[in-house]
Scaffold this motif. Structure first.
Motif, PDB file in Angstrom:
ATOM      1  N   HIS A 194     -14.037  43.409  71.229  1.00 25.02           N
ATOM      2  CA  HIS A 194     -13.412  44.525  71.864  1.00 25.02           C
ATOM      3  C   HIS A 194     -13.238  45.615  70.625  1.00 25.02           C
ATOM      4  CE1 HIS A 194     -13.012  42.251  75.375  1.00 25.02           C
ATOM      5  NE2 HIS A 194     -13.185  43.563  76.229  1.00 25.02           N
ATOM      6  N   CYS A 200     -10.673  37.074  76.787  1.00 22.35           N
ATOM      7  CA  CYS A 200     -11.958  37.100  76.986  1.00 22.35           C
ATOM      8  C   CYS A 200     -12.922  35.860  77.105  1.00 22.35           C
ATOM      9  CB  CYS A 200     -12.690  38.375  76.285  1.00 22.35           C
ATOM     10  SG  CYS A 200     -14.621  38.778  76.924  1.00 22.35           S
ATOM     11  N   PRO A 201     -13.403  35.493  78.208  1.00 23.48           N
ATOM     12  CA  PRO A 201     -14.295  34.264  78.159  1.00 23.48           C
ATOM     13  C   PRO A 201     -15.673  34.514  77.797  1.00 23.48           C
ATOM     14  CG  PRO A 201     -13.948  35.255  80.481  1.00 23.48           C
ATOM     15  CD  PRO A 201     -13.185  36.086  79.605  1.00 23.48           C
ATOM     16  N   GLY A 202     -16.005  35.785  77.583  1.00 19.41           N
ATOM     17  CA  GLY A 202     -17.433  35.912  76.985  1.00 19.41           C
ATOM     18  C   GLY A 202     -17.575  35.929  75.650  1.00 19.41           C
ATOM     19  N   MET A 228     -13.252  46.447  79.504  1.00 13.90           N
ATOM     20  CA  MET A 228     -14.558  46.423  79.668  1.00 13.90           C
ATOM     21  C   MET A 228     -15.345  47.641  79.641  1.00 13.90           C
ATOM     22  SD  MET A 228     -15.248  45.252  83.706  1.00 13.90           S
ATOM     23  CE  MET A 228     -13.723  45.153  84.000  1.00 13.90           C
ATOM     24  N   CYS A 258     -19.899  40.800  78.317  1.00 15.23           N
ATOM     25  CA  CYS A 258     -19.091  40.735  79.379  1.00 15.23           C
ATOM     26  C   CYS A 258     -19.710  40.011  80.721  1.00 15.23           C
ATOM     27  CB  CYS A 258     -18.759  42.009  79.888  1.00 15.23           C
ATOM     28  SG  CYS A 258     -17.728  42.078  81.219  1.00 15.23           S
ATOM     29  N   ILE A 259     -18.777  39.041  81.490  1.00 14.97           N
ATOM     30  CA  ILE A 259     -19.258  38.423  82.719  1.00 14.97           C
ATOM     31  C   ILE A 259     -18.536  39.160  83.816  1.00 14.97           C
ATOM     32  CG2 ILE A 259     -20.125  36.356  81.526  1.00 14.97           C
ATOM     33  CD1 ILE A 259     -17.300  34.974  82.292  1.00 14.97           C
ATOM     34  N   ARG A 260     -17.657  40.304  83.442  1.00 12.53           N
ATOM     35  CA  ARG A 260     -16.965  41.066  84.561  1.00 12.53           C
ATOM     36  C   ARG A 260     -16.078  40.068  85.219  1.00 12.53           C
ATOM     37  NH1 ARG A 260     -19.029  44.435  82.282  1.00 12.53           N
ATOM     38  NH2 ARG A 260     -21.089  45.326  82.646  1.00 12.53           N
ATOM     39  N   CYS A 261     -15.081  39.509  84.562  1.00 10.68           N
ATOM     40  CA  CYS A 261     -14.010  38.754  85.335  1.00 10.68           C
ATOM     41  C   CYS A 261     -12.754  39.576  85.467  1.00 10.68           C
ATOM     42  CB  CYS A 261     -13.450  37.756  84.506  1.00 10.68           C
ATOM     43  SG  CYS A 261     -12.800  37.967  82.793  1.00 10.68           S
ATOM     44  N   GLY A 262     -12.586  40.762  84.879  1.00 11.49           N
ATOM     45  CA  GLY A 262     -11.605  41.687  84.803  1.00 11.49           C
ATOM     46  C   GLY A 262     -10.251  41.453  84.201  1.00 11.49           C
ATOM     47  N   ARG A 263     -10.060  40.098  83.487  1.00 15.75           N
ATOM     48  CA  ARG A 263      -9.090  39.832  82.926  1.00 15.75           C
ATOM     49  C   ARG A 263      -8.516  40.925  81.739  1.00 15.75           C
ATOM     50  NH1 ARG A 263      -6.107  34.876  81.530  1.00 15.75           N
ATOM     51  NH2 ARG A 263      -4.052  35.665  81.226  1.00 15.75           N
ATOM     52  N   THR A 287     -16.207  38.820  73.826  1.00 15.48           N
ATOM     53  CA  THR A 287     -16.290  40.240  73.461  1.00 15.48           C
ATOM     54  C   THR A 287     -15.515  40.704  72.581  1.00 15.48           C
ATOM     55  OG1 THR A 287     -16.921  40.593  75.826  1.00 15.48           O
ATOM     56  CG2 THR A 287     -16.586  42.708  74.586  1.00 15.48           C
TER      57      THR A 287
HETATM   58  S1  SF4 Z   1     -12.248  39.761  79.724  1.00 18.10           S
HETATM   59 FE1  SF4 Z   1     -14.151  39.737  78.880  1.00 18.10          FE
HETATM   60  S2  SF4 Z   1     -15.707  39.010  80.228  1.00 18.10           S
HETATM   61 FE2  SF4 Z   1     -13.862  39.412  81.518  1.00 18.10          FE
HETATM   62  S3  SF4 Z   1     -14.033  41.653  82.201  1.00 18.10           S
HETATM   63 FE3  SF4 Z   1     -13.100  41.815  80.028  1.00 18.10          FE
HETATM   64  S4  SF4 Z   1     -14.843  42.062  78.645  1.00 18.10           S
HETATM   65 FE4  SF4 Z   1     -15.920  41.285  80.646  1.00 18.10          FE
END
Ligand code: SF4
Lengths: 506, 241
Positions: free
Chosen positions: A381, A375-377, A344, A315-320, A379
């Motif tokens: 989920h 998710c741009p990282g 996340m 995760c890069i914490r974008c919140g999407r 992840t």
């Molecule tokens: S979309 Fe992916 S990178 Fe962005 S907050 Fe959620 S887990 Fe983290």
């Protein structure tokens, strides 16, 4: 009120009942999804966007693959830039380290840039209790939430759930703002209030968006300018980062940040991007005299040991993912009981707080995959959530899981075996049919006692047909199908379309 | 040689029998020779989502043995197809031989609309319906299998029908198997919004392509808006609305 993930159910019930908040959050999520999708359009069509995300995922993969080396390289280069690097095994140690710095530098006032890791370790509360320093959040939303004493509602929009009236009352109560519902006046009042703190602060505390191993630099993105101020005006700057926030190079970092801001606020880039290379040098006018980076583990390296679970660190914490999540959209952030709400949090909290305490996080999920698809990282989920469910069933002690009771397991096993055995299935279905259909009115039943009762709080269930598909097939469907397929019309169809079964594996 | 093996998920076998019948009639009318393995049971999806992976592996082995000789397998359920295609190989991560068998089978298991459009090249099944249709993009169909264009293309070609857009068509309906029973208050909020969007779309019928969504949405509609209809794609295409 102190929120905890073990209270998910009771808090979620309260939150879901707030229909106005719910509709508002869904509306805002729609707007943000639109903005983010539009911003992602800069990469090109869907395929190009997938490629951009895949590259982001690849960069994160490289980081996770080389994490120990990258952290060492970062430490070496940061140190030679004059940054002091400190390591904290857990939240307690991280807080103690910062407390030590507060004492060492005789700090009275701290201003902060919004940082999730500081929320994670409970830094504000700890420092205020232990040292008596005054701490001011610099991000407007986070500042409001800090005054209110609640968790951020969303990592990039901490106060997005509050109405202007609520905000006005909070600020009136806590910082003596003359009550006004005009947003510009509120912003202006807070700005004046905070500017004074910014000018007097001895220490600035921030998070880190990406740390660059090859140069020992830190990158921080923001829109309000508070981070720029917090990192340059006070005598001391302390940056907190979790171990996975490092990447190899500037090129990697900027690709990630491009994805981060596009999926966060729908911006190609934020209004401010700060690249920090160390404290003030002799020939420089601005900047802190001393600069520290506190690298926080807090349970992550235990997850890192497991080849599958370490994926939770992408995760890069974008919140999407939060604004994509149907559950988060209905219950908001508070039920998650921690600073990382929505998907996340579902993937990281169980590894850090333990499987038992966070059970509702990974169970209250429909596995719709909305999170994963954006998710741009990269992840995974769904894979992680399925794993946590499995770890709960088997009682994975590494992550604080107690095995499910034998009774629960036996019940599931019985049902599953029954489903797998055609004879048992057939007789089970017969019993279920007569049990269910006895309650039927106009072809539907509207309640059932026992474990299925939850279904009926808002829904009916169709009565079961007298014959199952299998029975229908044996009786006459098979014959009917053969006749239909053999009819002249169907044969014509078949010939006209000239079917060739080309198996196209996806 | 147009043989098609039917994979009829348990919810269809026991509850939504009309969906199974529609699938049969639709495919037969298009000239396919249908096979139905009568020993088939559950694919193991409930065990996977509940975390009972050892039980799921038993179900998966059984399923693979029953279906692996078939040329092509078709199912009116996106989530069950996704279980075979996506979950089975993961289940057998430590058993390469079974994983290989799972992969091979997965490649020839198709969701109904995917089979019609991508494999058989049929975009128009000669169906007729007078009225407006909205399409709910069931999660597993859309995201787990990447199927979006196919069902809509088939619906667009239904004579007399107009496919109308629906707000948040891609959002989950709030079913989620056990989720709907364990967290009914959240599930209700989600399915309630889905139905609101359906009503606002002006469509006469909401079309879904997964039995789970069908049970959930139809159950909610029956309680709150009994005059409104939700139907499975197979029923619309077979003309058995
Ligand atoms: S979309 Fe992916 S990178 Fe962005 S907050 Fe959620 S887990 Fe983290």
């Amino acid at each position: 009120m102190k929120l905890r993930p073990e209270d998910f159910q009771s808090v979620a019930r309260e939150e879901v009942a707030k229909t106005a908040q719910r509709d508002f959050v869904i509306m805002v999520a729609g707007v943000f999804n639109y903005l983010c999708d539009t911003a992602m359009g800069a990469y090109g069509d869907k395929e190009e966007q997938d490629k951009a995300r895949a590259l982001g995922a690849q960069i994160r993969e490289n980081t996770l693959h080389n994490l120990p080396q990258l952290l060492e390289e970062f430490e070496k280069n940061a140190t030679s830039n004059g940054i002091q690097v400190l390591w904290a095994a857990d939240a307690e140690e991280a807080c103690q380290l910062v407390k030590g710095l507060v004492e060492k530098h005789q700090v009275k006032t701290i201003t902060k840039g919004k940082s999730m890791i500081s929320e994670e370790i409970g830094l504000n509360h700890f420092l205020e209790q232990e040292t008596g320093v005054k701490i001011y959040e610099g991000d407007l939303g986070e500042f409001i939430v800090q005054q209110r004493g609640t968790l951020p509602f969303h990592i990039v929009g901490p106060a997005i759930n509050l109405t202007v009236q609520e905000i006005a009352s909070i600020l009136q109560e806590h910082i003596d703002m003359p009550y006004t519902e005009t947003a510009a006046e509120i912003v202006s009042y807070v700005r004046t209030f905070l500017r004074d703190k910014f000018e007097r602060a001895d220490m600035g505390i921030t998070g880190v968006n990406q740390a660059i191993a090859s140069t020992g630099s830190l990158i921080l993105v923001e829109n309000e300018g508070n981070i720029r101020w917090v990192t340059s005006a006070p005598r001391v700057h302390v940056a907190l980062m979790s171990i996975e926030k490092v990447c190899a190079s500037f090129a990697d970092a900027f690709h990630l940040l491009g994805l981060l801001t596009r999926n966060c606020t729908g911006q190609a880039i934020t209004s401010y991007v700060s690249i920090l290379n160390g404290p003030r040098r002799d020939d420089e006018e601005d900047g802190p005299e001393a600069m520290y980076v506190v690298i926080v583990d807090n349970g992550r390296s235990a997850a890192y040991q497991d080849p599958h679970l370490k994926e939770a660190l992408r995760c890069i914490r974008c919140g999407r993912c939060g604004i994509q999540c149907p559950i988060y959209g209905r219950v908001g952030a508070y039920p998650y009981g921690w600073c990382y709400p929505g998907p996340m949090g579902n993937v990281i909290a169980p590894l850090i707080m333990g499987l038992d305490r966070t059970r509702d996080l990974y169970e209250a999920c429909t596995l719709c995959g909305g999170c994963q698809s954006v998710c741009p990282g990269g992840t995974p989920h769904l894979d992680l959530i399925s794993r946590y469910r499995h770890m709960k069933v088997t009682g994975d002690e590494r992550f604080g899981g107690t095995r499910v009771s034998l009774k629960e397991r036996a019940a599931f096993e019985l049902m599953n075996r029954g489903m797998q055995n055609p004879a048992l299935y057939k007789s089970g279905l017969k019993i279920a049919r007569s049990y269910i259909n006895r309650r039927s009115q106009d072809g539907y039943i509207s309640s059932l006692p026992g474990p299925m009762s939850g279904w009926f709080t808002c829904r009916d269930f169709p009565q079961l047909p007298e014959k199952s598909f299998r029975e229908r097939w044996q009786e006459d469907l098979q014959r009917e199908a053969a006749q239909l397929a053999g009819s002249a019309a169907a044969q014509q169809e078949a010939a006209a379309h000239n079917y060739h079964l080309k198996h196209r594996p996806r | 040689m147009n043989k098609v093996s039917l994979f009829i998920p348990c919810a269809v076998d026991a509850v939504l029998v009309s969906v199974g019948e529609a699938t049969v009639r639709l495919l037969a009318r298009l000239g396919f020779d249908l096979i139905y393995h009568e020993e088939q049971t559950c694919c193991g999806q409930p065990a996977i989502t509940a975390g009972y992976l050892d039980l799921a592996r038993e179900a998966a082995r059984r399923f693979i043995e029953i279906f692996e000789e078939d040329e092509v397998v078709v199912s009116p359920s996106g989530s069950c197809v996704s279980t075979i295609r996506n979950e089975y190989p993961r289940l057998f991560a430590d058993e390469p031989e079974w994983q290989q068998r799972a992969r091979q089978l997965g490649q020839k298991v198709y969701e109904l609309s995917q089979f019609l459009v991508d494999v058989a090249g049929i975009e128009d099944v000669n169906a007729r319906f007078e009225g407006k249709l909205a399409y709910h993009k069931s999660c597993h169909v859309l995201r787990a299998l990447g199927i979006d264009r196919q069902p809509q293309m088939l619906l667009q070609n239904v004579k007399g029908a107009e496919l109308v857009p629906m707000n948040l068509a891609h959002e989950c309906c709030g079913f989620g198997g056990q989720f709907s029973v364990k967290y009914p208050y959240i599930s209700e909020a989600i399915v309630g919004d889905k139905v609101k969007n359906f009503l606002a779309s002006g469509a006469d019928v909401l079309v879904v392509s997964d039995p789970g969504c069908l049970l959930n949405i139809s159950g909610y509609l029956h309680r709150h808006h009994p005059e409104r209809k939700v139907r499975h794609l197979a029923e619309v295409l077979a003309g058995t609305i």
